[in-house]
Design a protein around this motif. Structure first.
Motif, mmCIF file in Angstrom:
data_model
loop_
_atom_site.group_PDB
_atom_site.id
_atom_site.type_symbol
_atom_site.label_atom_id
_atom_site.label_comp_id
_atom_site.label_asym_id
_atom_site.label_seq_id
_atom_site.Cartn_x
_atom_site.Cartn_y
_atom_site.Cartn_z
ATOM 1 N N ALA A 142 0.832 -1.346 -0.140
ATOM 2 C CA ALA A 142 0.122 0.074 0.066
ATOM 3 C C ALA A 142 0.918 1.265 0.353
ATOM 4 O O ALA A 142 1.738 1.537 0.781
ATOM 5 C CB ALA A 142 -1.079 0.161 1.284
ATOM 6 N N ILE A 143 0.709 2.098 -1.079
ATOM 7 C CA ILE A 143 1.518 3.238 -1.178
ATOM 8 C C ILE A 143 0.491 4.545 -1.067
ATOM 9 O O ILE A 143 -0.419 4.284 -1.810
ATOM 10 C CB ILE A 143 2.470 3.086 -2.461
ATOM 11 C CG1 ILE A 143 3.272 2.085 -2.451
ATOM 12 C CG2 ILE A 143 3.221 4.305 -2.602
ATOM 13 C CD1 ILE A 143 4.260 1.890 -3.670
ATOM 14 N N GLN A 203 7.802 1.570 11.561
ATOM 15 C CA GLN A 203 7.405 1.055 12.759
ATOM 16 C C GLN A 203 6.178 0.040 12.256
ATOM 17 O O GLN A 203 5.810 0.097 11.134
ATOM 18 C CB GLN A 203 6.613 2.000 13.649
ATOM 19 C CG GLN A 203 5.548 2.756 13.151
ATOM 20 C CD GLN A 203 5.051 3.834 13.834
ATOM 21 O OE1 GLN A 203 5.416 4.108 14.879
ATOM 22 N NE2 GLN A 203 3.770 4.342 13.704
ATOM 23 N N GLU A 204 5.841 -0.939 13.138
ATOM 24 C CA GLU A 204 4.596 -1.918 12.976
ATOM 25 C C GLU A 204 3.347 -1.384 13.358
ATOM 26 O O GLU A 204 3.133 -0.609 14.377
ATOM 27 C CB GLU A 204 4.837 -3.311 13.891
ATOM 28 C CG GLU A 204 6.076 -4.254 13.170
ATOM 29 C CD GLU A 204 6.220 -5.469 13.827
ATOM 30 O OE1 GLU A 204 5.188 -5.556 14.607
ATOM 31 O OE2 GLU A 204 7.039 -6.176 13.623
ATOM 32 N N ARG A 260 -5.003 -6.451 10.302
ATOM 33 C CA ARG A 260 -3.999 -6.899 9.560
ATOM 34 C C ARG A 260 -2.620 -5.969 10.431
ATOM 35 O O ARG A 260 -2.921 -5.023 10.826
ATOM 36 C CB ARG A 260 -3.873 -6.572 8.176
ATOM 37 C CG ARG A 260 -4.916 -7.085 7.443
ATOM 38 C CD ARG A 260 -5.299 -8.519 7.470
ATOM 39 N NE ARG A 260 -4.060 -9.111 6.323
ATOM 40 C CZ ARG A 260 -3.968 -10.463 6.337
ATOM 41 N NH1 ARG A 260 -4.571 -11.345 6.902
ATOM 42 N NH2 ARG A 260 -2.733 -10.903 5.459
ATOM 43 N N VAL A 261 -1.686 -6.567 10.236
ATOM 44 C CA VAL A 261 -0.214 -6.063 10.875
ATOM 45 C C VAL A 261 0.523 -5.577 9.571
ATOM 46 O O VAL A 261 0.887 -6.470 8.541
ATOM 47 C CB VAL A 261 0.426 -7.092 11.564
ATOM 48 C CG1 VAL A 261 1.809 -6.374 12.301
ATOM 49 C CG2 VAL A 261 -0.306 -7.415 12.939
ATOM 50 N N PHE A 262 1.082 -4.276 9.674
ATOM 51 C CA PHE A 262 1.840 -3.648 8.460
ATOM 52 C C PHE A 262 3.256 -3.201 9.046
ATOM 53 O O PHE A 262 3.326 -2.685 10.012
ATOM 54 C CB PHE A 262 1.047 -2.568 8.073
ATOM 55 C CG PHE A 262 -0.073 -3.006 7.400
ATOM 56 C CD1 PHE A 262 -0.250 -3.244 6.084
ATOM 57 C CD2 PHE A 262 -1.567 -3.017 7.893
ATOM 58 C CE1 PHE A 262 -1.418 -3.546 5.462
ATOM 59 C CE2 PHE A 262 -2.436 -3.228 7.584
ATOM 60 C CZ PHE A 262 -2.500 -3.663 6.315
ATOM 61 N N LEU A 263 4.307 -3.586 8.492
ATOM 62 C CA LEU A 263 5.492 -2.709 8.508
ATOM 63 C C LEU A 263 5.456 -1.657 7.515
ATOM 64 O O LEU A 263 5.442 -1.327 6.783
ATOM 65 C CB LEU A 263 6.710 -3.593 8.042
ATOM 66 C CG LEU A 263 8.063 -3.017 8.168
ATOM 67 C CD1 LEU A 263 8.274 -2.955 9.630
ATOM 68 C CD2 LEU A 263 9.102 -3.839 7.675
ATOM 69 N N ASN A 277 3.326 0.752 2.987
ATOM 70 C CA ASN A 277 2.797 -0.218 4.204
ATOM 71 C C ASN A 277 2.910 -1.713 3.632
ATOM 72 O O ASN A 277 2.213 -1.684 2.515
ATOM 73 C CB ASN A 277 1.305 0.210 4.538
ATOM 74 C CG ASN A 277 1.291 1.111 5.497
ATOM 75 O OD1 ASN A 277 2.225 1.906 5.632
ATOM 76 N ND2 ASN A 277 0.134 1.335 6.199
ATOM 77 N N ARG A 278 3.764 -2.430 4.053
ATOM 78 C CA ARG A 278 3.794 -3.869 3.578
ATOM 79 C C ARG A 278 2.806 -4.731 4.584
ATOM 80 O O ARG A 278 3.196 -4.739 5.954
ATOM 81 C CB ARG A 278 5.151 -4.167 3.595
ATOM 82 C CG ARG A 278 5.263 -5.637 3.375
ATOM 83 C CD ARG A 278 6.804 -5.905 2.764
ATOM 84 N NE ARG A 278 6.939 -5.417 1.461
ATOM 85 C CZ ARG A 278 7.875 -5.375 0.655
ATOM 86 N NH1 ARG A 278 9.082 -6.235 1.149
ATOM 87 N NH2 ARG A 278 8.102 -4.747 -0.360
#
Length: 362
Positions: A201-202, A262-263, A273-276, A296-297
């Motif tokens: 996600a950009i 950050q996470e 969901r969890v994103f880096l 966001n990854r």
């Protein structure tokens, strides 16, 4: 002087004649007051005209229809640098003003056509713009407006050089701005295409936190088309506490002008969901911070795998610790067995097939 004392002007004509042999004189008195007043008014008008002509804020000249310059004001000399006696004849002015023969031929043709129209219509004419050379060698763009009067052609010479340069500069600046805008648009379209090709996600935000760019993956993340998200901030997409966390992080990035990774745990269209998340300052051409960008990854599966691996490692460690404990117990028992002195056992208590029981100490 009249009876009432008023002064008036007369023409007096006296003729000699003889009447009955005597010399006589006959006088004719004609009141010319009105004519004198008209002449004085004309002189005053001509003086006012000369004064206006000389004091006009633009270069002005009075010429015959053949181009012979009869008069020029001070601004004319300031504009072109020539004295009247240097350019009084038509053959003197045009070669100086337009040294190039081809340019001079075109200028003369336009001028003569304008003069012919002026002679016919007796109206103000726009003779057009001419590129003219001054005495000091500089070239100026001059607009000429003329009016045919009984004395000849009254012309005003307007220096348009600065205006044309400014117009050219504006046109060049506009062309450069259009080219830069087109290039920026092409770059933006390319960036959008690149952004849409990734699964991350950009996004980009302005200084107020409103979305400027929202790629396909980001749209899937929130379950909304990009065009409905642009111009909104995080409060329109996430629960209040999550939106607050995102906006605080964004303001920190812009204030400190440093990237932040950050996470982040977010509620999405696909669940929690969890994103880096990596955020960085967005700068303009001058280097000023005008917003921020973000990538966001989704690492939800990776985090789940890490948790499972951690749980497996913890279970293996527990098993290892259990085995180590049992081995320690076994070593203690063997140690006790080896310390038994079989000679101290009564012969009648042990024999072939006897069973020895070793108990742990409580």
């Amino acid at each position: 002087r009249r009876k009432g004392g008023a002064v008036f002007h007369v023409d007096l004509i006296i003729n000699e004649m003889r009447l009955d042999g005597a010399r006589k004189f006959v006088g004719i008195v004609r009141d010319t007051t009105e004519r004198v007043k008209a002449q004085e008014a004309l002189r005053e008008s001509e003086e006012r005209f000369r004064q206006l002509f000389q004091d006009a804020p633009v270069a002005m000249g009075l010429a015959r229809l053949d181009g012979t310059l009869l008069a020029a004001n001070a601004h004319f000399g300031q504009l072109f640098g020539y004295a009247l006696d240097e350019i009084s004849g038509p053959e003197a002015w045009w070669p100086l003003a337009c040294p190039d023969p081809d340019d001079r031929a075109q200028a003369l043709a336009r001028w003569r056509a304008a003069v012919a129209d002026a002679g016919k219509t007796r109206q103000t004419i726009e003779a057009g713009e001419y590129r003219m050379r001054c005495k000091d060698g500089t070239e100026r763009v001059v607009g000429i407006t003329s009016l045919a009067i009984p004395e000849g052609l009254l012309s005003a010479f307007i220096d348009l050089t600065g205006a044309r340069r400014a117009a050219q500069a504006v046109a060049e600046a506009q062309a450069a701005a259009r080219a830069a805008l087109e290039e920026r648009q092409q770059t933006l379209e390319m960036l959008v295409a690149i952004a849409d090709a990734t699964d991350d996600a950009i996004f980009a935000k302005d200084s107020e936190g409103r979305y400027l760019l929202f790629n396909r993956a980001a749209s899937c993340l929130v379950g909304k088309p990009a065009e409905t998200v642009l111009g909104l901030d995080d409060r329109a997409l996430f629960p209040p506490e999550q939106a607050q966390m995102l906006m605080v992080a964004g303001r920190q990035v812009m204030r400190q002008e440093q990237s932040l990774t950050q996470e982040e745990t977010l509620d999405t269209a696909a669940g929690r969901r969890v994103f880096l998340a990596t955020k960085g300052p967005l700068r303009d051409a001058a280097g000023r911070v005008i917003g921020l960008f973000g990538i966001n990854r989704d690492i939800t599966e990776r985090k789940q795998a890490e948790r499972e691996r951690q749980a497996g490692q913890e279970a293996a460690l527990e098993r290892q610790q259990f085995v180590q404990a049992r081995l320690g117990q076994l070593r203690q028992r063997l140690s006790k067995l080896s310390s038994i002195d079989v000679t101290q056992i009564p012969p009648d208590k042990v024999g072939l097939g006897s069973e020895v029981i070793v108990e742990d100490e409580q």
